[in-house]
Design a protein around this motif. Structure first.
Motif, short mmCIF file in Angstrom:
data_model
loop_
_atom_site.label_atom_id
_atom_site.label_comp_id
_atom_site.label_asym_id
_atom_site.label_seq_id
_atom_site.Cartn_x
_atom_site.Cartn_y
_atom_site.Cartn_z
N ALA A 93 0.83 -1.22 0.00
CA ALA A 93 0.00 0.00 0.00
C ALA A 93 0.86 1.25 0.00
CB ALA A 93 -0.93 -0.01 1.21
N VAL A 123 1.25 -3.11 -10.55
CA VAL A 123 0.73 -1.74 -10.43
C VAL A 123 0.57 -1.10 -11.82
CG1 VAL A 123 1.51 -1.27 -8.08
CG2 VAL A 123 3.08 -0.90 -10.01
N ASP A 124 0.40 -1.94 -12.84
CA ASP A 124 0.30 -1.42 -14.21
C ASP A 124 -0.85 -0.44 -14.38
OD1 ASP A 124 -1.13 -3.90 -13.73
OD2 ASP A 124 -1.81 -3.75 -15.79
N PRO A 161 -11.37 -2.87 -11.99
CA PRO A 161 -11.68 -1.82 -11.00
C PRO A 161 -10.76 -1.93 -9.78
CG PRO A 161 -13.34 -3.55 -10.90
CD PRO A 161 -12.44 -3.90 -12.05
N LEU A 370 -2.37 -11.72 6.33
CA LEU A 370 -3.28 -11.08 7.28
C LEU A 370 -4.60 -11.83 7.47
CD1 LEU A 370 -4.44 -8.45 8.61
CD2 LEU A 370 -4.57 -7.54 6.31
C1 EPZ Z 1 -6.84 -3.35 -1.83
O1 EPZ Z 1 -5.63 -3.84 -2.37
C2 EPZ Z 1 -6.83 -3.77 -0.37
N1 EPZ Z 1 -5.69 -3.17 0.31
C3 EPZ Z 1 -6.74 -5.30 -0.27
O2 EPZ Z 1 -6.84 -5.64 1.12
C4 EPZ Z 1 -7.94 -5.90 -1.00
O3 EPZ Z 1 -7.82 -7.31 -0.99
C5 EPZ Z 1 -7.96 -5.39 -2.45
O4 EPZ Z 1 -7.98 -3.95 -2.46
C6 EPZ Z 1 -9.19 -5.88 -3.21
O5 EPZ Z 1 -10.35 -5.47 -2.56
C7 EPZ Z 1 -5.76 -1.86 0.67
O6 EPZ Z 1 -6.75 -1.18 0.43
C8 EPZ Z 1 -4.58 -1.29 1.39
P1 EPZ Z 1 -6.58 -4.05 -6.25
P2 EPZ Z 1 -5.17 -3.37 -3.87
O7 EPZ Z 1 -5.68 -3.07 -6.89
O8 EPZ Z 1 -5.51 -1.96 -4.08
C9 EPZ Z 1 -4.99 -6.59 -9.89
C10 EPZ Z 1 -6.26 -6.71 3.10
O9 EPZ Z 1 -6.37 -7.91 3.40
N2 EPZ Z 1 -4.28 -5.34 -10.27
O10 EPZ Z 1 -8.06 -3.82 -6.26
O11 EPZ Z 1 -3.79 -3.82 -4.06
C11 EPZ Z 1 -4.35 -7.24 -8.67
O12 EPZ Z 1 -3.27 -8.05 -9.06
C12 EPZ Z 1 -5.74 -6.32 1.73
O13 EPZ Z 1 -6.61 -5.76 3.85
C13 EPZ Z 1 -3.63 -5.27 -11.48
O14 EPZ Z 1 -3.62 -6.22 -12.26
O15 EPZ Z 1 -6.15 -4.29 -4.74
C14 EPZ Z 1 -5.48 -8.04 -8.08
O16 EPZ Z 1 -5.57 -9.28 -8.75
C15 EPZ Z 1 -5.24 -7.52 0.95
N3 EPZ Z 1 -2.97 -4.13 -11.82
C16 EPZ Z 1 -6.71 -7.19 -8.42
O17 EPZ Z 1 -6.31 -6.28 -9.46
C17 EPZ Z 1 -2.95 -3.03 -11.00
O18 EPZ Z 1 -2.34 -2.00 -11.37
C18 EPZ Z 1 -7.23 -6.39 -7.25
O19 EPZ Z 1 -6.23 -5.49 -6.86
C19 EPZ Z 1 -3.62 -3.12 -9.76
C20 EPZ Z 1 -4.29 -4.28 -9.42
#
Ligand code: EPZ
Length: 418
Positions: A93, A123-124, A161, A370
């Motif tokens: 994060a 983070v693409d 999303p 976690l």
């Molecule tokens: C947030 O993570 C939360 N963390 C996660 O909670 C949560 O599991 C996740 O959202 C989904 O709800 C925080 O808010 C700090 P995403 P984030 O970007 O933002 C893919 C917990 O247990 N993706 O929505 O990292 C990614 O690989 C944590 O509290 C891309 O491909 O989640 C994943 O498969 C764990 N490219 C999916 O999207 C990107 O640039 C969801 O990721 C970004 C994401």
């Protein structure tokens, strides 16, 4: 290293107050970089992840003051634009500071976040958004270097999303020239909380909570004061703990609307939930439950962050239960540990087939992340005998006073140095 020692616990009973949301306060701390004025946040849980984010912004020049669960932050001047590797490599994060630093300073250098136990987590989409806003980005030696004299509003479509990408882009766009539209934006409650925080700083944002967010850039943002929303995932975790022990628990400080998927699934299992209270919810667990299927999806679908905790509940729910994880590619790390406790679970790529057993048996297990750690606690409460959970630092990242709150409900759980 610390571990939890958990004995078979009878029905949990009593009241527990849910803390402020970790996944809301982390982006909001990053957003304080957007102003040189004081920002005050109330109901901030002093979690490991929150302290890491605090250390990151202090290293950039922020002054922070804690007063119980009130956190004041003043980033008078950002003294450098390179984020310390040894800090940001500890938590994915931390990448959320990229957008704010770029918007305020015109440049940022930050290490690409590593993967983690639950998936590669690229983070693409974050970078796609920052480039669309006019940033020039180079990548070398594991670092992202982004530069932009002035960010320009843009139309950005997110292929997924993504919560983090929506947050990073939204924060950067608040100080960009002109209008930014984020399409296929994440709609999680934490996005809305961040948007409310930014708006109270003077940002012009419309549509947060829908899949199309419009941000009109402003010249500067001011300090503010904000109450962090309750942690819906902590609430869901305690609901599972009450359910699995046949308990009778009242959760204080929840937003019912944020708990709809968890409430719906628990009711499908035959668990009684009363929600007629102003800021709380009453749950009466039951030991004879019906099997269900769960499929995780972006909000308002069933949250991936509650999957592990529910899976522990289903492990001792008679019948065939199927759980499908669609958000992360490797979020069943708790399953081998539950199998060691006697669960009957078969994984087939993104799905787990769970044949509920009468009882699990306590043993030594290890938290891998976690939510997997929280799932093992839930399993241990209902298991026969004693369970030792190792690597509980994972749990401390996202659960504030977890063992203390559980003990207050009658759980037999103690923290020991192993
Ligand atoms: C947030 O993570 C939360 N963390 C996660 O909670 C949560 O599991 C996740 O959202 C989904 O709800 C925080 O808010 C700090 P995403 P984030 O970007 O933002 C893919 C917990 O247990 N993706 O929505 O990292 C990614 O690989 C944590 O509290 C891309 O491909 O989640 C994943 O498969 C764990 N490219 C999916 O999207 C990107 O640039 C969801 O990721 C970004 C994401």
């Amino acid at each position: 290293m610390e571990k939890f020692i958990i004995e078979h616990s009878g029905a949990l009973k009593g009241r527990v107050r849910i803390s402020g949301s970790k996944n809301s306060v982390l982006p909001i701390i990053a957003a304080t970089l957007l102003t040189d004025e004081v920002c005050i946040m109330h109901d901030v849980p002093k979690l490991t992840d929150v302290l890491i984010m605090q250390n990151i912004i202090e290293d950039l020049g922020a002054k922070t003051i804690w007063n119980e669960e009130k956190l004041s932050i003043e980033v008078g001047d950002i003294k450098k634009t390179q984020v310390a590797y040894e800090l940001c490599s500890k938590m994915r994060a931390s990448f959320l500071v990229a957008g704010p630093i770029l918007a305020r300073c015109g440049e940022v250098k930050i290490s690409l976040p590593g993967g983690c136990a639950i998936g590669s987590r690229p983070v693409d989409l974050h970078l796609k958004g920052l480039v669309a806003l006019g940033a020039e980005i180079s990548q070398e030696h594991g670092y992202i270097h982004a530069r932009a004299k002035k960010l320009e509003g843009a139309n950005i479509y997110l292929d997924f999303p993504s919560v983090g990408a929506t947050e990073n882009i939204m924060m950067a766009a608040t100080l960009a020239e002109g209008q930014t539209i984020i399409q296929n934006a994440a709609v999680e409650p934490e996005i809305v909380d961040l948007s409310n925080f930014l708006s109270s700083m003077g940002a012009q944002i419309r549509g947060s909570g829908t899949d199309t967010i419009k941000i009109t850039g402003v010249n500067r943002l001011r300090g503010t004061s904000h109450n962090i929303i309750p942690d819906r995932i902590e609430a869901g975790t305690f609901m599972c703990a009450a359910a699995v022990t046949g308990g009778d628990v009242f959760l204080e400080n929840v937003v019912i609307d944020h708990l709809k998927p968890a409430i719906a699934k628990l009711r499908e299992m035959g668990i009684e939930i009363n929600e007629g209270f102003d800021d709380g919810i009453h749950i009466k667990g039951s030991l004879d439950r019906l099997p269900i299927d769960i499929k995780t999806l972006p909000y308002p679908g069933f949250p991936t962050d509650m999957q592990a905790q529910f899976l522990s509940l289903l492990a001792v729910t008679p019948g065939t239960n199927i759980v499908t994880e669609t958000v992360f590619e490797n979020r069943f790390m708790h399953v081998p540990e539950l199998i060691r406790m006697g669960a009957d679970i078969k994984i087939d790529s993104r799905s787990a087939v769970i044949e509920g057993v009468a009882k699990l048996a306590g043993t030594q297990v290890r938290a891998s992340d976690l939510r997997a750690g929280a799932a093992l606690v839930i399993a241990a409460l209902a298991a026969a005998g004693t369970t030792e959970i190792h690597d509980i630092y994972h749990i401390d990242r996202g659960y504030y006073r977890f063992d203390e709150k559980l003990r207050a409900l009658g759980a037999i759980i103690h923290r020991k140095t192993s």
